[in-house]
Design an enzyme around this catalytic site. Structure first.
Site, PDB file in Angstrom:
ATOM      1  N   TYR A 147       0.819  -1.220   0.000  1.00  0.00           N
ATOM      2  CA  TYR A 147       0.000   0.000   0.000  1.00  0.00           C
ATOM      3  C   TYR A 147       0.854   1.271   0.000  1.00  0.00           C
ATOM      4  CZ  TYR A 147      -3.675  -3.343   0.884  1.00  0.00           C
ATOM      5  OH  TYR A 147      -4.532  -4.414   0.763  1.00  0.00           O
ATOM      6  N   HIS A 198     -17.838 -18.955  -6.642  1.00  0.00           N
ATOM      7  CA  HIS A 198     -17.577 -17.611  -6.106  1.00  0.00           C
ATOM      8  C   HIS A 198     -17.199 -16.694  -7.265  1.00  0.00           C
ATOM      9  CE1 HIS A 198     -17.037 -14.729  -2.915  1.00  0.00           C
ATOM     10  NE2 HIS A 198     -16.131 -14.211  -3.722  1.00  0.00           N
ATOM     11  N   ALA A 199     -17.901 -15.553  -7.370  1.00  0.00           N
ATOM     12  CA  ALA A 199     -17.772 -14.681  -8.542  1.00  0.00           C
ATOM     13  C   ALA A 199     -16.353 -14.135  -8.708  1.00  0.00           C
ATOM     14  CB  ALA A 199     -18.753 -13.521  -8.416  1.00  0.00           C
ATOM     15  N   GLU A 227     -18.147  -7.199 -10.741  1.00  0.00           N
ATOM     16  CA  GLU A 227     -17.226  -7.993 -11.574  1.00  0.00           C
ATOM     17  C   GLU A 227     -16.853  -7.249 -12.849  1.00  0.00           C
ATOM     18  OE1 GLU A 227     -15.725 -10.344 -10.326  1.00  0.00           O
ATOM     19  OE2 GLU A 227     -17.040 -10.578  -8.606  1.00  0.00           O
ATOM     20  N   HIS A 270     -14.048  -4.857 -12.467  1.00  0.00           N
ATOM     21  CA  HIS A 270     -12.702  -5.454 -12.589  1.00  0.00           C
ATOM     22  C   HIS A 270     -12.297  -5.528 -14.071  1.00  0.00           C
ATOM     23  CE1 HIS A 270     -12.145  -6.645  -8.419  1.00  0.00           C
ATOM     24  NE2 HIS A 270     -13.205  -7.428  -8.402  1.00  0.00           N
ATOM     25  N   GLU A 297     -11.316  -3.482  -6.171  1.00  0.00           N
ATOM     26  CA  GLU A 297     -12.619  -3.908  -5.663  1.00  0.00           C
ATOM     27  C   GLU A 297     -13.651  -2.784  -5.651  1.00  0.00           C
ATOM     28  OE1 GLU A 297     -13.194  -6.935  -5.405  1.00  0.00           O
ATOM     29  OE2 GLU A 297     -11.123  -7.658  -5.467  1.00  0.00           O
ATOM     30  N   TRP A 326     -10.983 -16.785  15.710  1.00  0.00           N
ATOM     31  CA  TRP A 326     -11.937 -16.297  14.701  1.00  0.00           C
ATOM     32  C   TRP A 326     -13.168 -15.707  15.385  1.00  0.00           C
ATOM     33  CZ3 TRP A 326     -12.364 -15.338   9.583  1.00  0.00           C
ATOM     34  CH2 TRP A 326     -13.624 -15.353   8.976  1.00  0.00           C
ATOM     35  N   ARG A 358     -14.897 -12.034  15.505  1.00  0.00           N
ATOM     36  CA  ARG A 358     -16.293 -11.877  15.060  1.00  0.00           C
ATOM     37  C   ARG A 358     -17.076 -11.106  16.130  1.00  0.00           C
ATOM     38  NH1 ARG A 358     -18.923 -13.341  10.355  1.00  0.00           N
ATOM     39  NH2 ARG A 358     -19.913 -15.327  10.854  1.00  0.00           N
ATOM     40  N   HIS A 382     -12.648 -16.617   0.758  1.00  0.00           N
ATOM     41  CA  HIS A 382     -11.336 -15.988   0.615  1.00  0.00           C
ATOM     42  C   HIS A 382     -10.269 -16.592   1.524  1.00  0.00           C
ATOM     43  CE1 HIS A 382     -14.383 -13.425  -1.032  1.00  0.00           C
ATOM     44  NE2 HIS A 382     -13.476 -12.771  -1.721  1.00  0.00           N
ATOM     45  N   ARG A 398      -8.782  -5.587   1.200  1.00  0.00           N
ATOM     46  CA  ARG A 398      -9.151  -4.879  -0.032  1.00  0.00           C
ATOM     47  C   ARG A 398     -10.638  -4.492  -0.051  1.00  0.00           C
ATOM     48  NH1 ARG A 398      -7.783  -9.554  -4.341  1.00  0.00           N
ATOM     49  NH2 ARG A 398      -5.789  -9.316  -3.280  1.00  0.00           N
TER      50      ARG A 398
END
Ligand code: X8Z
Ligand code: ZN
Length: 599
Positions: A209, A339-340, A370, A373, A397, A470, A474, A498, A507
């Site tokens: 970054y 997954h797209a 999409e 992108h 994104e 995790w 959350r 992911h 991202r």
């Protein structure tokens, strides 16, 4: 024997101390020649790896997994070798373009392999296997195996807490087989990152970054502080409405929200429960899911409509091959990665999407995402190989989400004939609530996924602590708990694409901020004087042209300069998010009077 050793040393400059004295000091011209040659090698290896990846993702079999893993291992070995060799130019006063390319070479791989025989193959094998296991995951429900798509439909539509819990637990259970492979993958990826001079894989990710990796982590904290109060207001309001609907035994009035009640498998967007949480005093006159279905939209028509939005900004139509080669509907006869995703196969014109499109508002927006992108990939096509990327991954994104902000306005839906009457300002709150259920609810999830991975890669969380860590995150960020105790062998992070698919996630957090900055700048350029949430830049060719100028820069310069090209700003800044949602935040505060917000 001696010769062989010499050859090995030439390949692994860092590992060999002896020959340095004998070598003449490399020059700036050597560095420039090195990157030119490196880019040619990358082009070659990528052309093959892209095809192998596409084929595996479209036809998951033993053999395509084998082919993809082999191609990825070769790509990984090449890049790791080039990145290692690049170190010989440390301290050489190269031109700025070459200097940037040398830096980007080290950051090129998400997970570099350790530099020892067999390691790249092992790493690539695990990456392919984890992604394939996730994508073909199924679990028994009502006597037959169901897919993630089926399970997601139940999470969105069912209002029966027992059914929601069963389906949520069923899907999360599919991930437990991945835990061992994930732990091994993380160890290998870390070893590779250390070999390239990073503290661990998380530090490698945070180094992309244009700032110090620790400064970047601090930057995400700063941004979270900007938006956290608003998330807490939304959480408070939604919790109260869930409590009214389900009662204290299912959703208590105070504390965290049960993660399976929010309409989405990961509780990352909550728009599907708009019917449960809608305002009591004013209702929305339309439902985009229904409008699309009632107007006879099918998946291809949604993609054509998405293309139409970009054409209105002045962008050339998608190539014929896009329509011939994209995967737009889930095939019935084989396993695919549903997954797209958006692809650029040849850095020329072979752009495609791959998604299992549903006819609903969610996928209407995902199609715009999409395609964003794809239009970005096309815009930076003329850049040299190492600059053919987003200014940073958050930009990549955010492009399509920016388009979808305009394409979600009732004004636009009316312009394309989906909506008969544009509602007045009295429907601002229903509209903004729908948007916030997706965009604001997403923010803490966008942050916590990589907070977890950063801890894992840093060795702060060991495999036996994966699941507890995790859920600690959350709870901390999202204020959520699982619908029941989790089994000791659970690996819930692996139930998110992911993580299994090894795609960094910060991202998306960034994109949820950038898209509002782009939107605010675009609306100002279009001369829009009304509230930000009602602005649409559909048909604004001058905006499209300026946006294209930003996109065309790819990753050729530090992202703050690229951001300035379109918006005049040089920082990531959530004030545009606040401005967009301001009326809703005020409304939520009134609704929450007397509630004990937080958890
Ligand atoms: O993965 C995606 C895109 C592909 S880049 C569909 N998104 C994240 C997710 O689904 O978790 C878009 C928003 C967040
Ligand atoms: Zn995306």
């Amino acid at each position: 024997m001696k010769l062989k050793l010499m050859a090995a040393c030439a390949l692994a400059v860092l590992a060999c101390a002896a020959p340095a004295a004998a070598q003449p000091k490399p020059t700036a011209a050597d560095a420039k020649a090195f990157v030119t040659n490196a880019e040619a090698q990358l082009d070659k290896v990528n052309a093959f790896a892209n095809r192998a990846q596409w084929v595996r993702a479209n036809f998951i079999t033993e053999d395509t997994q084998w082919l993809e893993a082999k191609a990825n291992a070769e790509q990984n070995e090449l890049v790791t070798r080039l990145a290692t060799e690049a170190a010989k130019f440390n301290g050489v006063a190269t031109d700025p373009v070459t200097a940037r390319k040398l830096k980007l070479l080290k950051l090129y791989l998400v997970s570099p392999a350790p530099n020892r025989p067999g390691a790249a193959e092992e790493l690539a094998g695990l990456v392919t296997k984890l992604d394939s296991t996730y994508s073909s995951g199924k679990f028994p429900y009502k006597g037959k195996p169901i897919t993630l798509n089926d399970a997601e439909a139940v999470m969105a539509e069912s209002r029966d807490p027992a059914e929601l819990k069963a389906v949520w637990e069923g899907w999360h259970g599919t991930a437990k087989v991945m835990k061992g492979d994930y732990a091994r993958f993380a160890a290998l990826s870390n070893e590779g990152a250390v070999g390239l001079g990073f503290k661990d894989t998380g530090a490698l990710w945070r180094s992309n970054y244009d700032m110090d990796p620790d400064a970047f982590a601090a930057e995400t904290d700063r941004l979270w502080t900007q938006v956290e109060p608003f998330y807490k207001n939304l959480h408070c309001y939604v919790r109260a409405r869930l409590n009214e609907k389900y009662g204290d035994a299912v959703q208590p009035k105070t504390g965290p929200i049960r993660a399976d009640l929010l309409g989405n498998m990961w509780a990352q967007t909550w728009g599907k429960i708009y019917d449960v949480v809608q305002p009591k005093t004013v209702s929305s006159s339309y439902n985009l899911d229904k409008l699309l279905q009632d107007n006879g939209y099918d998946p291809v028509k949604i993609v054509k409509t998405g293309e139409g939005f970009y054409s209105s900004l002045g962008y050339a139509p998608l190539p014929q091959t896009f329509w011939e080669r994209s995967l737009i509907v889930r095939p019935k006869d084989r396993e695919v990665v549903c997954h797209a995703s958006a692809w650029d196969l040849d850095d020329k014109n072979d752009i495609r999407i791959k998604m299992c499109t549903k006819v609903d508002g969610e996928d209407f927006r995902t199609v715009h995402h999409e395609l964003g992108h794809n239009y970005y990939q096309r815009a930076y096509q003329a850049q040299p190989t190492l600059f053919r990327n987003g200014a940073n991954d958050g930009f990549h994104e955010a492009i399509g989400d920016f388009a979808a902000l305009s394409a979600s306005t009732p004004t636009y839906l009316n312009q394309i004939g989906l909506l008969q009457t544009v509602p007045g300002a009295d429907e601002d709150i229903p509209f903004l609530l729908k948007m916030a259920l997706d965009k604001i609810a997403f923010l803490p999830f966008g942050l916590m996924v990589d907070r977890w991975r950063w801890e894992v890669f840093a060795g702060e969380v060991k495999p036996e602590q994966y699941n507890d860590a995790w859920w600690a995150l959350r709870l901390k960020y999202q204020g959520l708990v699982p619908p029941g105790p989790r089994p000791a062998d659970a690996f819930d992070p692996g139930a998110k694409y992911h993580v299994a698919g090894n795609t960094p996630y910060t991202r998306y957090f960034l994109a949820h901020i950038y898209q509002f900055q782009f939107h605010r700048a675009a609306c100002a350029q279009a001369g829009w004087k009304g509230p930000l949430h009602r602005c649409s830049v559909y048909g604004q060719k001058a905006v499209g042209e300026k946006f294209e100028k930003m996109m065309a820069l790819g990753q050729s310069q530090p992202w703050p300069q690229t951001l300035a090209v379109f918006s005049g700003e040089t920082r990531t800044d959530a004030s545009a998010v606040a401005e967009y949602f301001k009326p809703l935040d005020a409304w939520l505060k009134v609704q929450n009077k007397g509630q004990q917000c937080g958890w």
